[in-house]
Motif scaffolding. Structure first.
Motif, PDB file in Angstrom:
ATOM      1  N   UNK A 145     -15.741  83.558 105.542  1.00 26.52           N
ATOM      2  CA  UNK A 145     -14.328  83.257 105.666  1.00 26.52           C
ATOM      3  C   UNK A 145     -14.083  82.299 106.830  1.00 26.52           C
ATOM      4  N   UNK A 146     -13.171  81.377 106.639  1.00 30.02           N
ATOM      5  CA  UNK A 146     -12.729  80.454 107.683  1.00 30.02           C
ATOM      6  C   UNK A 146     -11.411  80.970 108.258  1.00 30.02           C
ATOM      7  N   UNK A 147     -11.010  80.403 109.381  1.00 29.08           N
ATOM      8  CA  UNK A 147      -9.763  80.820 110.024  1.00 29.08           C
ATOM      9  C   UNK A 147      -8.999  79.578 110.469  1.00 29.08           C
ATOM     10  N   UNK A 148      -7.764  79.454 109.971  1.00 27.32           N
ATOM     11  CA  UNK A 148      -6.888  78.348 110.332  1.00 27.32           C
ATOM     12  C   UNK A 148      -5.690  78.896 111.088  1.00 27.32           C
ATOM     13  N   UNK A 149      -5.128  78.075 111.970  1.00 34.17           N
ATOM     14  CA  UNK A 149      -3.882  78.438 112.641  1.00 34.17           C
ATOM     15  C   UNK A 149      -2.874  77.328 112.391  1.00 34.17           C
ATOM     16  N   UNK A 150      -1.722  77.702 111.872  1.00 32.54           N
ATOM     17  CA  UNK A 150      -0.616  76.762 111.654  1.00 32.54           C
ATOM     18  C   UNK A 150       0.476  77.152 112.631  1.00 32.54           C
ATOM     19  N   UNK A 151       0.763  76.281 113.591  1.00 28.38           N
ATOM     20  CA  UNK A 151       1.643  76.623 114.698  1.00 28.38           C
ATOM     21  C   UNK A 151       2.764  75.601 114.845  1.00 28.38           C
ATOM     22  N   UNK A 152       3.960  76.087 115.162  1.00 24.09           N
ATOM     23  CA  UNK A 152       5.084  75.197 115.392  1.00 24.09           C
ATOM     24  C   UNK A 152       6.311  75.626 114.612  1.00 24.09           C
ATOM     25  N   UNK A 153       7.488  75.119 114.978  1.00 18.74           N
ATOM     26  CA  UNK A 153       8.745  75.573 114.367  1.00 18.74           C
ATOM     27  C   UNK A 153       8.862  75.313 112.870  1.00 18.74           C
ATOM     28  N   UNK A 163       2.825  80.378 100.011  1.00 12.39           N
ATOM     29  CA  UNK A 163       2.955  81.839  99.960  1.00 12.39           C
ATOM     30  C   UNK A 163       4.382  82.182 100.374  1.00 12.39           C
ATOM     31  N   UNK A 164       5.237  82.373  99.411  1.00 10.13           N
ATOM     32  CA  UNK A 164       6.665  82.575  99.681  1.00 10.13           C
ATOM     33  C   UNK A 164       6.928  83.780 100.582  1.00 10.13           C
ATOM     34  N   UNK A 165       6.084  84.800 100.457  1.00  8.18           N
ATOM     35  CA  UNK A 165       6.323  86.056 101.186  1.00  8.18           C
ATOM     36  C   UNK A 165       6.283  85.916 102.704  1.00  8.18           C
ATOM     37  N   UNK A 166       5.671  84.850 103.229  1.00 11.55           N
ATOM     38  CA  UNK A 166       5.561  84.740 104.686  1.00 11.55           C
ATOM     39  C   UNK A 166       6.919  84.584 105.354  1.00 11.55           C
ATOM     40  N   UNK A 173       3.382  90.711 112.251  1.00 12.85           N
ATOM     41  CA  UNK A 173       3.191  91.262 110.909  1.00 12.85           C
ATOM     42  C   UNK A 173       1.952  90.616 110.283  1.00 12.85           C
ATOM     43  N   UNK A 174       1.309  91.328 109.381  1.00 15.07           N
ATOM     44  CA  UNK A 174       0.148  90.795 108.664  1.00 15.07           C
ATOM     45  C   UNK A 174       0.273  91.141 107.188  1.00 15.07           C
ATOM     46  N   UNK A 175      -0.498  90.446 106.366  1.00 10.75           N
ATOM     47  CA  UNK A 175      -0.494  90.753 104.942  1.00 10.75           C
ATOM     48  C   UNK A 175      -1.638  90.075 104.227  1.00 10.75           C
ATOM     49  N   UNK A 176      -1.911  90.546 103.013  1.00 10.94           N
ATOM     50  CA  UNK A 176      -2.927  89.964 102.148  1.00 10.94           C
ATOM     51  C   UNK A 176      -2.194  89.411 100.929  1.00 10.94           C
ATOM     52  N   UNK A 177      -2.390  88.109 100.658  1.00 12.11           N
ATOM     53  CA  UNK A 177      -1.594  87.440  99.637  1.00 12.11           C
ATOM     54  C   UNK A 177      -2.478  86.628  98.694  1.00 12.11           C
ATOM     55  N   UNK A 178      -2.086  86.600  97.424  1.00 11.69           N
ATOM     56  CA  UNK A 178      -2.747  85.736  96.446  1.00 11.69           C
ATOM     57  C   UNK A 178      -2.216  84.322  96.612  1.00 11.69           C
ATOM     58  N   UNK A 179      -3.072  83.329  96.359  1.00 11.84           N
ATOM     59  CA  UNK A 179      -2.655  81.931  96.486  1.00 11.84           C
ATOM     60  C   UNK A 179      -3.548  81.041  95.628  1.00 11.84           C
ATOM     61  N   UNK A 180      -3.206  79.765  95.595  1.00 10.17           N
ATOM     62  CA  UNK A 180      -4.050  78.794  94.890  1.00 10.17           C
ATOM     63  C   UNK A 180      -5.400  78.616  95.586  1.00 10.17           C
ATOM     64  N   UNK A 181      -5.517  79.137  96.790  1.00 12.72           N
ATOM     65  CA  UNK A 181      -6.759  79.007  97.572  1.00 12.72           C
ATOM     66  C   UNK A 181      -7.443  80.365  97.731  1.00 12.72           C
ATOM     67  N   UNK A 182      -7.191  81.237  96.764  1.00 14.78           N
ATOM     68  CA  UNK A 182      -7.794  82.557  96.803  1.00 14.78           C
ATOM     69  C   UNK A 182      -6.984  83.509  97.663  1.00 14.78           C
ATOM     70  N   UNK A 183      -7.576  84.649  97.955  1.00 14.85           N
ATOM     71  CA  UNK A 183      -6.904  85.671  98.755  1.00 14.85           C
ATOM     72  C   UNK A 183      -6.802  85.221 100.214  1.00 14.85           C
ATOM     73  N   UNK A 203     -14.221  80.607 102.911  1.00 15.92           N
ATOM     74  CA  UNK A 203     -14.796  79.408 103.522  1.00 15.92           C
ATOM     75  C   UNK A 203     -14.901  78.248 102.543  1.00 15.92           C
ATOM     76  N   UNK A 204     -15.197  78.542 101.299  1.00 11.74           N
ATOM     77  CA  UNK A 204     -15.371  77.494 100.292  1.00 11.74           C
ATOM     78  C   UNK A 204     -14.040  76.834  99.912  1.00 11.74           C
ATOM     79  N   UNK A 205     -12.916  77.498 100.237  1.00 15.00           N
ATOM     80  CA  UNK A 205     -11.598  76.967  99.871  1.00 15.00           C
ATOM     81  C   UNK A 205     -10.795  76.520 101.086  1.00 15.00           C
ATOM     82  N   UNK A 206     -11.394  76.610 102.280  1.00 16.95           N
ATOM     83  CA  UNK A 206     -10.681  76.272 103.505  1.00 16.95           C
ATOM     84  C   UNK A 206     -10.310  74.796 103.565  1.00 16.95           C
ATOM     85  N   UNK A 207     -11.241  73.919 103.175  1.00 24.84           N
ATOM     86  CA  UNK A 207     -10.953  72.489 103.243  1.00 24.84           C
ATOM     87  C   UNK A 207      -9.818  72.117 102.292  1.00 24.84           C
TER      88      UNK A 207
END
Length: 374
Positions: A145-153, A163-166, A173-183, A203-207
């Motif tokens: 698994x890869x780890x990305x951070x998306x930060x900012x307003x 992922x509409x639920x975010x 808060x945390x959650x597990x969500x289905x997406x076009x890039x897997x779980x 990891x295979x879908x991170x890029x």
């Protein structure tokens, strides 16, 4: 050939023109074409995408589910994990027998197990520490698994397109969500002081996910240079620099992360390494404290700068652990440790910079207000 490890986004970093450097055993981006100052300001204004895949992602399982894993982990951290709600995250740290910090980490209640994110440079040691300290648990360091951070307003709007639920999540808060890039394993957290998310992805879908986010002009890739300034403006510690095995959580100003139930008089007081020192410092106060520092002029006081109570004193009262120019506050900023007697905001000190004693004032932190979604 370099023996540095590569994250799943290595080729994307090169394509984006990143300047690379070794960090915690990985070949990581320092900055991109926008530059450190530009990346910093873009994150504060819109959104920045960070590759933090070098960090360790660990699953802790117990036959008694989350409760068993939390109870076991509480023997290693001065944190209330049994009281942590489902799908919630909490900051914590491993402590040693002398009350120092072995590593700081994020801990998540995943209902039937515990999910832990640890620092890159410490993950092998942390894994061994958990295996030795929690023999009844199954400890798994994830490699896929890869780890990305998306930060900012703008982060919420951007990620909600995938992922509409975010949009309904609040800070930590945390959650597990289905997406076009897997779980996706998503937490509303980060280390910049801005609203944002950390996203664990296959990891295979991170890029593919990173490219999809970067298609939006509101998102820029962000390197280690801007990340360091962002976290310093936010008053956050960097392990190995601002906190380490000699630093107690109380000295470091991290007492907010030691919940009442783990303190003296609490239902589960003590029971963690270094409790004698930590509980004593919570009661009596430490001899030194981590503080914010605002140097005069435009030049920051860097790591290692000795601090003195007067221009002529021979014995320092502390030292700087981190320092840089703050693009948001448009001024230099530092943090470091000083004697408790010199720790009050507004206290005037002097830093020894290349043999010259220059004025610096103790300042509250964070240097710029946090913008979390509560």
């Amino acid at each position: 050939m370099s023996d540095l490890k590569r994250t799943p986004l290595f080729e994307l970093h090169q394509e984006l023109g990143a300047k690379m450097t070794g960090f915690a055993g990985f070949d990581m981006p320092v900055q991109y074409k926008l530059g450190v100052m530009g990346e910093h300001k873009h994150t504060r204004a819109l959104a920045g995408l960070f590759d933090v895949s070098h960090m360790g992602q660990v699953l802790v399982r117990h036959s008694d589910g989350y409760r068993g894993a939390a109870k076991a982990m509480e023997q290693l951290v001065p944190v209330d994990l049994l009281g942590l709600g489902a799908h919630r995250q909490r900051y914590g740290f491993f402590t040693n027998e002398t009350g120092g910090i072995l590593d700081d980490l994020m801990l998540t209640n995943r209902q039937d197990h515990l999910y832990v994110v640890v620092n890159a440079a410490c993950k092998e040691a942390d894994l061994a520490h958990m295996q030795a300290g929690m023999p009844d648990c199954e400890i798994e360091l994830l490699a896929d698994r890869a780890l990305l951070a998306l930060q900012g307003p703008a982060s919420e709007t951007l990620l909600a397109a995938f992922v509409l639920e975010v949009s309904s999540m609040r800070f930590l808060d945390t959650g597990v969500f289905a997406s076009d890039f897997g779980e996706l394993w998503i937490s509303r957290s980060g280390y910049t002081g801005e609203d944002g998310f950390e996203i664990s992805v296959d990891a295979a879908k991170a890029e593919g996910m990173a490219r999809a986010l970067l298609k939006n002009d509101a998102v820029e890739p962000i390197g280690l240079g801007a990340r360091d300034r962002l976290r310093l403006e936010a008053g956050r510690c960097l392990y190995g620099q601002d906190i380490d095995e000699t630093t107690s959580p109380v000295e470091a100003g991290l007492t907010w992360a030691v919940q009442k139930v783990r303190r003296g008089g609490g239902d589960r007081e003590s029971g963690f390494p270094g409790a004698k020192r930590i509980l004593k410092e919570l009661d009596k106060g430490p001899e030194r404290l981590r503080v914010g520092l605002r140097p005069s002029g435009r030049a920051p006081m860097r790591t290692g700068t000795a601090l003195f109570a007067t221009k002529d004193d021979e014995i320092p009262v502390g030292h700087v652990t981190s320092g840089a120019f703050g693009p948001t506050i448009e001024a230099p900023m530092s943090m470091g440790y000083v004697s408790a007697a010199c720790s009050e905001p507004g206290t005037d000190l002097f830093g020894d910079v290349r043999g010259k004693r220059l004025p610096v004032q103790v300042s509250p932190m964070p240097f710029t207000p946090a913008n979390f979604k509560r």
